[in-house]
Motif scaffolding. Structure first.
Motif, mmCIF file in Angstrom:
data_model
loop_
_atom_site.group_PDB
_atom_site.id
_atom_site.type_symbol
_atom_site.label_atom_id
_atom_site.label_comp_id
_atom_site.label_asym_id
_atom_site.label_seq_id
_atom_site.Cartn_x
_atom_site.Cartn_y
_atom_site.Cartn_z
ATOM 1 N N MET A 1 0.830 -1.212 0.000
ATOM 2 C CA MET A 1 0.000 0.000 0.000
ATOM 3 C C MET A 1 0.859 1.254 0.000
ATOM 4 S SD MET A 1 -1.536 -0.131 3.864
ATOM 5 C CE MET A 1 -0.471 -0.289 5.295
ATOM 6 N N LEU A 2 0.310 2.310 -0.576
ATOM 7 C CA LEU A 2 1.039 3.563 -0.755
ATOM 8 C C LEU A 2 0.612 4.619 0.267
ATOM 9 C CD1 LEU A 2 0.952 3.740 -4.671
ATOM 10 C CD2 LEU A 2 2.633 2.634 -3.179
ATOM 11 N N VAL A 3 0.074 4.155 1.370
ATOM 12 C CA VAL A 3 -0.430 5.066 2.411
ATOM 13 C C VAL A 3 0.702 5.890 3.018
ATOM 14 C CG1 VAL A 3 -1.547 5.129 4.676
ATOM 15 C CG2 VAL A 3 -2.336 3.510 2.939
ATOM 16 N N GLY A 4 1.878 5.275 3.193
ATOM 17 C CA GLY A 4 2.973 5.941 3.889
ATOM 18 C C GLY A 4 4.015 6.552 2.982
ATOM 19 N N VAL A 5 3.693 6.751 1.721
ATOM 20 C CA VAL A 5 4.662 7.319 0.785
ATOM 21 C C VAL A 5 5.018 8.745 1.211
ATOM 22 C CG1 VAL A 5 5.002 8.054 -1.610
ATOM 23 C CG2 VAL A 5 3.921 5.856 -1.130
ATOM 24 N N SER A 6 6.322 9.012 1.252
ATOM 25 C CA SER A 6 6.792 10.347 1.647
ATOM 26 C C SER A 6 6.672 11.324 0.484
ATOM 27 C CB SER A 6 8.255 10.257 2.088
ATOM 28 O OG SER A 6 9.067 9.927 0.966
ATOM 29 N N ASP A 7 6.950 12.581 0.755
ATOM 30 C CA ASP A 7 6.960 13.567 -0.322
ATOM 31 C C ASP A 7 7.960 13.172 -1.405
ATOM 32 O OD1 ASP A 7 5.089 15.021 1.052
ATOM 33 O OD2 ASP A 7 6.501 16.515 1.823
ATOM 34 N N ILE B 1 -3.847 0.932 -8.990
ATOM 35 C CA ILE B 1 -4.949 -0.011 -8.791
ATOM 36 C C ILE B 1 -4.799 -0.599 -7.405
ATOM 37 C CG2 ILE B 1 -6.118 -2.051 -9.687
ATOM 38 C CD1 ILE B 1 -4.556 -1.396 -12.377
ATOM 39 N N ASP B 2 -5.729 -0.247 -6.533
ATOM 40 C CA ASP B 2 -5.709 -0.632 -5.123
ATOM 41 C C ASP B 2 -6.638 -1.826 -4.943
ATOM 42 O OD1 ASP B 2 -5.789 -0.833 -2.366
ATOM 43 O OD2 ASP B 2 -6.306 1.278 -2.020
ATOM 44 N N LEU B 3 -6.071 -2.984 -4.582
ATOM 45 C CA LEU B 3 -6.854 -4.209 -4.416
ATOM 46 C C LEU B 3 -7.396 -4.376 -3.001
ATOM 47 C CD1 LEU B 3 -4.598 -6.734 -6.413
ATOM 48 C CD2 LEU B 3 -6.486 -5.321 -7.262
ATOM 49 N N ARG B 4 -7.129 -3.416 -2.122
ATOM 50 C CA ARG B 4 -7.620 -3.525 -0.747
ATOM 51 C C ARG B 4 -9.136 -3.366 -0.686
ATOM 52 N NH1 ARG B 4 -4.844 0.991 2.539
ATOM 53 N NH2 ARG B 4 -5.254 2.128 0.602
ATOM 54 N N HIS C 1 -1.358 -2.736 -6.219
ATOM 55 C CA HIS C 1 -0.942 -3.055 -4.850
ATOM 56 C C HIS C 1 -2.125 -3.545 -4.033
ATOM 57 C CE1 HIS C 1 -2.749 0.182 -2.371
ATOM 58 N NE2 HIS C 1 -2.625 0.943 -3.437
ATOM 59 N N CYS C 2 -1.785 -4.216 -2.934
ATOM 60 C CA CYS C 2 -2.781 -4.571 -1.919
ATOM 61 C C CYS C 2 -2.267 -3.970 -0.610
ATOM 62 C CB CYS C 2 -3.008 -6.080 -1.856
ATOM 63 S SG CYS C 2 -1.509 -7.089 -1.806
ATOM 64 N N LEU C 3 -2.173 -4.756 0.459
ATOM 65 C CA LEU C 3 -1.661 -4.212 1.712
ATOM 66 C C LEU C 3 -0.140 -4.329 1.748
ATOM 67 C CD1 LEU C 3 -3.291 -4.638 5.202
ATOM 68 C CD2 LEU C 3 -0.815 -4.674 4.933
ATOM 69 N N GLY C 4 0.366 -5.562 1.674
ATOM 70 C CA GLY C 4 1.808 -5.769 1.688
ATOM 71 C C GLY C 4 2.406 -6.007 0.320
#
Length: 266
Positions: free
Chosen positions: A44-50, A65-68, A149-152
């Motif tokens: 997942m791209l939740v924690g991507v920095s600037d 494409i987010d499979l979550r 991506h999914c979670l991991g």
């Protein structure tokens, strides 16, 4: 088979994106090669920095494409993306939509180890239509370059990538090895990649994820050959061919398959 064959040479690091890598570079059975820079697989791209957002922009990413599932998005947060990228959600249940998963995401406690043989079998028996939607998106050049991506980035993403590579004609032993490359990203608890996933989960949950003990934490992320081999076994059981599965379960017409090969193969 050498490490160079299994590991794409043009590795890209996106800060804060766990298990991020290009699927390009693999050779097909007929001697062609998967193009670099078309599709990246990731957690997942939740924690991507600037800095990571800038890297995604430099890669020219048009579609993520987010499979979550929505439960996962609500618990852990939406992706951080450049303005140039659009998000497409294709909801594929994690661990077979086990209600324990939803509870674990709420509490941050993961007190059990999923049976990934059963989980990955269920992706073929229950979620083929969703993976067909993923591949249909990837066949349209307007959506490329893309990130899936999914979670991991190891289970649902691993199955989706395996289906694409097999359609492209990459031999199964190489497909299996691409799947197992996720182990390298999660093998060392002191490494950047596993820390990036744990850091994202900790930031979203308010505390570090609890796997009970270190042995359980490591086992939670380990992938084994039988986890992906069950995918091919399920697809080809009872005399069904892979092409039958692509046509009847993924519901991809021959024109879509040909577009995938035109876009992704040199």
């Amino acid at each position: 088979m050498t490490d160079d064959t299994l590991s794409p040479a043009e590795t890209v690091c996106v800060d804060g994106a766990p298990n991020f890598r290009d699927i390009g570079g693999y050779e097909t059975a007929d001697g062609r090669r998967v193009r670099y820079g078309k599709l990246f697989r990731s957690g997942m791209l939740v924690g991507v920095s600037d800095e990571g957002v800038a890297t995604l922009e430099a890669l020219g990413i048009r579609t993520v494409i987010d499979l979550r599932t929505q439960v996962e998005v609500d618990a852990l947060g939406p992706d951080r993306l450049p303005d140039s990228a659009r998000i497409v959600q294709i909801r594929v249940p994690s661990a077979g939509a086990d209600p324990m998963v939803a509870e674990a995401l709420k509490t941050g406690r993961f007190p059990y180890l999923p049976d990934l043989v059963s989980v990955n079998r269920a992706y073929i028996t229950d979620d083929a239509a969703e993976f067909g939607d993923l591949l249909t998106l990837l066949a349209d050049p307007v959506n490329l370059p893309a990130v899936v991506h999914c979670l991991g980035g190891k289970d649902r993403t691993g199955v989706g990538t395996a289906l694409l590579l097999t359609i492209l004609g990459v031999p199964w032993p190489t497909v299996q090895q691409d799947y197992l490359l996720s182990n390298a990203h999660f093998s060392d608890s002191g490494g950047d990649q596993p820390d990036s996933l744990n850091r994202v989960m900790a930031n979203s949950l308010g505390h570090a994820p609890d796997f009970g003990d270190e042995a359980s934490r490591r086992e939670f992320f380990v992938l084994r050959p039988e986890y992906i081999d069950v995918v091919l076994e399920e697809i080809t059981k009872d005399g069904r061919t892979f092409d039958d599965f692509v046509r009847n379960e993924l519901r991809l017409p021959s024109a879509t398959v040909e577009r995938l090969r035109a876009e992704f193969l040199e």
